[in-house]
Scaffold this motif. Structure first.
Motif, PDB file in Angstrom:
ATOM      1  N   ILE A 106      32.602  17.874  25.626  1.00 48.42           N
ATOM      2  CA  ILE A 106      32.680  16.440  25.901  1.00 48.42           C
ATOM      3  C   ILE A 106      31.271  15.889  26.096  1.00 48.42           C
ATOM      4  N   ASP A 107      31.137  14.566  25.928  1.00 55.68           N
ATOM      5  CA  ASP A 107      29.855  13.930  26.203  1.00 55.68           C
ATOM      6  C   ASP A 107      29.827  13.432  27.643  1.00 55.68           C
ATOM      7  N   PHE A 108      28.746  12.735  28.024  1.00 51.19           N
ATOM      8  CA  PHE A 108      28.604  12.279  29.406  1.00 51.19           C
ATOM      9  C   PHE A 108      29.738  11.351  29.832  1.00 51.19           C
ATOM     10  N   ARG A 168      30.814   7.748  34.685  1.00 50.20           N
ATOM     11  CA  ARG A 168      31.443   9.044  34.949  1.00 50.20           C
ATOM     12  C   ARG A 168      30.545   9.959  35.764  1.00 50.20           C
ATOM     13  N   LEU A 169      29.223   9.799  35.634  1.00 51.07           N
ATOM     14  CA  LEU A 169      28.289  10.700  36.304  1.00 51.07           C
ATOM     15  C   LEU A 169      27.726  10.152  37.601  1.00 51.07           C
ATOM     16  N   PHE A 170      27.546   8.827  37.676  1.00 46.52           N
ATOM     17  CA  PHE A 170      26.982   8.240  38.892  1.00 46.52           C
ATOM     18  C   PHE A 170      27.381   6.773  38.980  1.00 46.52           C
ATOM     19  N   GLY A 210      18.141  12.688  44.638  1.00 53.31           N
ATOM     20  CA  GLY A 210      19.372  11.918  44.690  1.00 53.31           C
ATOM     21  C   GLY A 210      20.419  12.568  43.807  1.00 53.31           C
ATOM     22  N   ARG A 211      20.935  11.821  42.828  1.00 46.20           N
ATOM     23  CA  ARG A 211      21.933  12.376  41.914  1.00 46.20           C
ATOM     24  C   ARG A 211      21.358  13.550  41.120  1.00 46.20           C
TER      25      ARG A 211
END
Length: 276
Positions: A106-108, A168-170, A210-211
């Motif tokens: 899958i992608d980001f 989806r990531l942050f 951070g992330r």
């Protein structure tokens, strides 16, 4: 193949990666700017995956712009969709929450990369590790040890970039500069402090650990007790480029970013000189 560029630095290029061997104790590593896809993998990807939107666009050129400072540069030529060089072969997750894998399906954004029935199996994953991941890390390890042997110390700067908004990531909009040192474990405090001061001195927003605290490369190779110090810099792509295909540079902003990265490199070199 080895040759010298106009600055007299030794260069090596292969189909897998590009290496510029410098004369100072800093190595800029760019594992995710590659855009090449082997034909057998390319034919299995979905049409939208071929946009390679998760590429660290232009980061190899940002790193190569620093070679006049005498630093070494290693950059991957193949896409992270082939294999992610910033993941361990065990594919251990580095962050809580959604992510992507060593050979991601899958992608980001969570969208599938492969056509139905074409996703890589276990044998395919192992073949990619042997053909792409292992050779890159062998060169990376060798260059780190060469620098350490010559100077007694190696500063590894792992350069990355990402779209400024990936829900989806942050959450929200990513700060411009995201410095990761594995919460201080991958580098001595003096290099972390100098990097932080440099990255906060200009026009860019900034966060530390951070992330993005540092991926596998930062965490694995950063061994301050052995005089190898690793820092990851994740850059929001909105600072220097259009965040949509064809992913073009915004030239005035890209020039400013090159200056900021070179200032960071110069600051780290100054810190080495101060304590030798």
């Amino acid at each position: 193949m080895n040759f010298n560029n106009e600055k007299g630095q030794a260069m090596a290029a292969s189909n897998l990666m590009t290496l510029v061997t410098g004369s100072k104790p800093v190595l800029l590593n760019v594992p995710h700017a590659g855009k090449l896809l082997p034909s057998d993998i390319k034919s299995r990807l979905r049409k939208d995956a071929l946009e390679l939107k998760d590429t660290d666009w232009h980061m190899d050129q940002m790193a190569l712009a620093c070679t006049d400072l005498g630093v070494s540069v290693l950059a991957a030529n193949y896409s992270r969709y082939v294999v992610d060089l910033n993941r361990s072969v065990e594919d251990t997750p580095l962050y809580a929450g959604p992510t992507t894998g060593l050979v991601s399906q899958i992608d980001f954004d969570g969208s599938p990369l492969y056509l139905e029935g074409q996703a890589p199996d276990t044998d395919d994953v192992q073949a990619r590790i042997q053909s792409y991941w292992a050779p890159y890390h062998q060169v990376l390890e060798t260059e780190i040890q060469r620098i350490k042997s010559q100077f007694g110390i190696c500063i590894l700067v792992d350069l990355h970039s990402i779209r400024s908004q990936v829900p989806r990531l942050f959450d929200g909009v990513l700060p411009d500069f995201n410095l990761g040192t594995n919460s201080g474990a991958s580098t001595a405090a003096r290099f972390e402090a100098r990097a932080e001061n440099s990255l906060q001195s200009g026009r860019y927003s900034f966060v530390k650990n951070g992330r993005f605290k540092g991926g596998y490369i930062t965490r694995h190779y950063g061994q301050p007790n052995e005089n190898v110090h690793a820092l990851q810099l994740e850059i929001a792509q909105a600072t220097y480029m259009e965040e949509r295909a064809p992913w073009d540079l915004v030239h005035g902003e890209a020039d400013k970013l090159k200056i900021a990265i070179k200032d960071l490199v110069s600051t780290l070199l100054d810190e080495v000189d101060t304590n030798t």
